[in-house]
Every structure is written in structure tokens, then in C-alpha cells.
Design a protein around this motif. Sequence first.
Motif, PDB file in Angstrom:
ATOM      1  N   ASP A  81       0.993  -1.396  -0.014  1.00 53.76           N
ATOM      2  CA  ASP A  81      -0.016  -0.062  -0.033  1.00 53.76           C
ATOM      3  C   ASP A  81       0.959   1.312   0.173  1.00 53.76           C
ATOM      4  OD1 ASP A  81      -1.816   2.035   0.424  1.00 53.76           O
ATOM      5  OD2 ASP A  81      -3.181   0.225   1.334  1.00 53.76           O
ATOM      6  N   ALA A  82       0.581   2.069  -1.003  1.00 53.63           N
ATOM      7  CA  ALA A  82       1.485   3.370  -1.103  1.00 53.63           C
ATOM      8  C   ALA A  82       1.276   4.287   0.062  1.00 53.63           C
ATOM      9  CB  ALA A  82       1.229   4.026  -2.446  1.00 53.63           C
ATOM     10  N   ARG A  83       0.041   4.306   0.599  1.00 55.29           N
ATOM     11  CA  ARG A  83      -0.293   5.089   1.806  1.00 55.29           C
ATOM     12  C   ARG A  83       0.569   4.645   3.021  1.00 55.29           C
ATOM     13  NH1 ARG A  83      -6.535   4.029   1.120  1.00 55.29           N
ATOM     14  NH2 ARG A  83      -5.759   2.036   1.271  1.00 55.29           N
ATOM     15  N   GLY A  84       1.318   5.467   3.765  1.00 49.68           N
ATOM     16  CA  GLY A  84       2.206   5.042   4.500  1.00 49.68           C
ATOM     17  C   GLY A  84       1.430   4.424   5.836  1.00 49.68           C
ATOM     18  N   ARG A  85       0.199   5.070   6.025  1.00 40.96           N
ATOM     19  CA  ARG A  85      -0.704   4.800   7.234  1.00 40.96           C
ATOM     20  C   ARG A  85      -0.928   3.396   7.518  1.00 40.96           C
ATOM     21  NH1 ARG A  85      -3.716   8.082   4.185  1.00 40.96           N
ATOM     22  NH2 ARG A  85      -5.851   7.661   3.602  1.00 40.96           N
ATOM     23  N   HIS A  86      -1.055   2.663   6.105  1.00 43.38           N
ATOM     24  CA  HIS A  86      -1.484   1.317   5.802  1.00 43.38           C
ATOM     25  C   HIS A  86      -0.441   0.506   5.517  1.00 43.38           C
ATOM     26  CE1 HIS A  86      -5.741   2.360   5.946  1.00 43.38           C
ATOM     27  NE2 HIS A  86      -5.723   3.022   5.007  1.00 43.38           N
ATOM     28  N   TYR A  87       0.945   0.825   5.328  1.00 47.25           N
ATOM     29  CA  TYR A  87       2.105   0.029   5.249  1.00 47.25           C
ATOM     30  C   TYR A  87       2.417  -0.465   6.463  1.00 47.25           C
ATOM     31  CZ  TYR A  87       6.679  -1.613   3.557  1.00 47.25           C
ATOM     32  OH  TYR A  87       7.863  -2.334   3.249  1.00 47.25           O
ATOM     33  N   HIS A 105      -2.949   1.556  10.107  1.00 42.44           N
ATOM     34  CA  HIS A 105      -3.257   2.627  11.284  1.00 42.44           C
ATOM     35  C   HIS A 105      -4.583   1.918  11.735  1.00 42.44           C
ATOM     36  CE1 HIS A 105      -6.206   5.477   9.618  1.00 42.44           C
ATOM     37  NE2 HIS A 105      -5.720   5.019   8.703  1.00 42.44           N
ATOM     38  N   HIS A 106      -5.670   1.372  10.763  1.00 43.77           N
ATOM     39  CA  HIS A 106      -6.883   1.141  11.101  1.00 43.77           C
ATOM     40  C   HIS A 106      -6.736   0.015  12.381  1.00 43.77           C
ATOM     41  CE1 HIS A 106      -9.155   2.397   7.368  1.00 43.77           C
ATOM     42  NE2 HIS A 106      -8.651   3.408   8.128  1.00 43.77           N
ATOM     43  N   THR A 107      -6.036  -1.085  12.175  1.00 42.80           N
ATOM     44  CA  THR A 107      -5.760  -2.023  13.253  1.00 42.80           C
ATOM     45  C   THR A 107      -5.125  -1.430  14.379  1.00 42.80           C
ATOM     46  OG1 THR A 107      -5.579  -3.856  11.734  1.00 42.80           O
ATOM     47  CG2 THR A 107      -4.706  -4.125  13.772  1.00 42.80           C
ATOM     48  N   LEU A 108      -4.207  -0.778  14.322  1.00 47.64           N
ATOM     49  CA  LEU A 108      -3.512   0.066  15.397  1.00 47.64           C
ATOM     50  C   LEU A 108      -4.423   0.814  16.244  1.00 47.64           C
ATOM     51  CD1 LEU A 108      -0.061   0.810  13.965  1.00 47.64           C
ATOM     52  CD2 LEU A 108      -0.562  -1.049  15.391  1.00 47.64           C
ATOM     53  N   THR A 109      -5.493   1.320  15.563  1.00 43.46           N
ATOM     54  CA  THR A 109      -6.499   2.389  16.277  1.00 43.46           C
ATOM     55  C   THR A 109      -7.647   1.543  16.705  1.00 43.46           C
ATOM     56  OG1 THR A 109      -5.953   4.114  14.765  1.00 43.46           O
ATOM     57  CG2 THR A 109      -8.071   4.388  15.982  1.00 43.46           C
TER      58      THR A 109
END
Length: 382
Positions: free
Chosen positions: A265-271, A275-279
Motif C-alpha cells: 500500500d503506497a499510503r504510509g498509514r497502511h504500510y 493504522h486502522h488495526t492500530l487504532t
Amino acid sequence: MIHWREGTVCEVTTTWPGVHQTRVELTAPLPGREDGDRVISAIAYTDIVGTPAAGNRVLVNVSALARRLGTGGFGLIVALPENLPADPPPQPGHMVKDRYAPLQTMVLGVDDQESEHHAAIRDTASLSGLPVVVADLHSALPAILAGIRVTAPEARVAYVMTDGAALPLPFSRSVAELRERGWLAATISVGQAYGGDYEAVTIHSALLAAAEVARADVVIVSQGPGNLGTGTPYGFTGMMVADHLNAAAFLGGLPIAVARMSNADARGRHYGISHHTLTAVGKAANPGCLVPLPDLTQLSDEEVTAAIGADGADPRAVIETVDSQLPELARHDVAWVDPRGLLGELQQVPVRLSTMGRGLSEDPVSFIAAAAAGTCAAGRLA
């Protein structure tokens, strides 16, 4: 709010349980495409609007096409004005789904007073350690099942589809195929979602139904296709993962969180770990969930090359990122899963693996992580 169009069915192109996909010629073009082709792909939920045939006049909701949204890519047939279905026969049930929307439908809920299963749902107090695997994305479902089958190929698995995304369960062709192949023993639709083998009011009654009615050995919970995110910390439909994990724990089940992961995933927040899981898991879920993670260091060059090709995206590329993210899951119990063999199993899944438009060879760690959760759940069976 809705872009309406009238049209005529040119042909029915494909069908699967509960759905007819058609080609429809519109009487007016889509917004902003006055010179474009007026023939679109449109789907009809046959239990709701009836069965379309070539030549039928239809009313179509084309809002998603007008906005060029990616999910689905279909118009939605809302009515066949000249070919309305017959009234359904008298039947029990007073549970209304998609309530107070124009296409609200009435079903018999598994927890309804008129249901033969009402007493079982009413009188059951605990899931007695039943593994409940909770995923953010619907696309994780087939990979979780692949992981379960590695360890427990005969396990009865029930799928609970919540109402965070698609409401009609028949929209998922993957579920239809997995059900037909025997990979799923039962489906349960929750809240405003509808179309499962069983209907339930809440995630709690759905989990009890999975245990007491479907007699599942493992339960998988996720929203349907069509995840929604806004780029804000809590404005994404995957936040309900926390509620589902909490419900499983409250009822005495074993809450198992699928880590949404990616090495492409090119979006760093999903690499790495998204961040969905981390949140949703790391912050919002009550402490003590089981979070399986694949030990990607175990993968060999030979296995990666055989599974995804020499030019594929090496799933081991995210190891350092994942290691740095582990403190955000410290409230839970991380279980490291040996992923060797999972890539080969994932290649045998009978439906197309795709997440955010990427397949197995493009984003292998996404599917390995989901399969690892399934393997972990199966390993907890007595």
C-alpha cells in the motif's frame, strides 16, 4: 443525494444467488458524460425488486457511477415498474432491515419471538471459548478460511456480516462461491444488513446464533464489501472491529483480531500494520484480545519465488516496520504464527483474492496475515 435514471434491460449477463447482473441502456446519460455510452452494468437484488429480463423498463440508482466511486462499479436497479414481483406469502417475522429507507425489507430474525430458535438465543449465556475472528476488510474472509483449513479442514465456520458497508449479503460473490464450495457452513447478517441464512438484531445475538444454531466451530466477523474511510483518526467503518471484539469477549468467546497488513500500500498509514488495526484494536478494543501476526522471517526465498514469482512484492520487506509498531498492540496478546505453507494454500482459494485492488502477488502480506489469524483460531479448537 441520489442520481436517478430510467432505462431498459438489454440482457442479463450473469447471475449468482440473490443477484442478477444486467446491461441497461439509460434514457439519459450519466451526469457530466453527455456524449458517453449510455449502456451501464446494473445489478438487481432479486429477493427485493424481482427478476429482471431483457426488455424490462427499470429505475436505476446511478449515484456511485456518477461520482466514479470504485467499489462495485454498478448501477442499482431499484424497481421494475412494469414487472413487479408478487406479494410474498404470509410468513412469520417482524424484523425490518434497512429501516425507513425506500427498500426496507421484513425478515424473520433468529432472535425474533416467532423464530424456532428464539428460546436458544434467549437462554444461552456464553460462547464457551468459541474462537471469533474479527476482520476489518471483507476481502480478508477467503484468506482467513484458507488458514483455518490448513489446521482444521473439517471445521464448521459461520460468517457474520455486519452493516458497516454493503447491506445486502448477496452482493458478495465471494460469499456465494465459498458457501457453494462448502467452505462456509452458514451466514448471518446483522443490524441493517440482510440476506444471510439467518438474520440477527445485534452482533451479540448473531454470535450466539453462530454457536447455538449454526453449531460453528469458528466464527468470522467482518463488514461486507465497501469499506469507508475519511482520513480522520476514527472516521472509518473498521472502527466497529473494536465493538465486535468486545462483544465476543463479553459473551465468553475468544476474541481474535485480524491484523490488517500490507507490504504494497503506497499510503504510509497502511504500510506494515495498518493504522486502522492500530487504532481499532490497539486503542479501542478492550485489553486481552489475541492478535495473530505472521512471523515473516520464516519465509524462504524459494517459497516466496514459487508463490509470487521472482518479480513479486517480497512480504518480508515490512519486517522492520512491523517490529516498530508492536508497542501499539501491547494491551493485547500477540501470537506469532509460522507462515510457511500459507502462500501455497492461498493460491488454492476458490475465489479471487483482492484487497484494495491488489491481488496475492501484489500484496502477499495482506493475505498471509489474514490466513495466519485463521490458522491461529483453528489451533485453539479442542
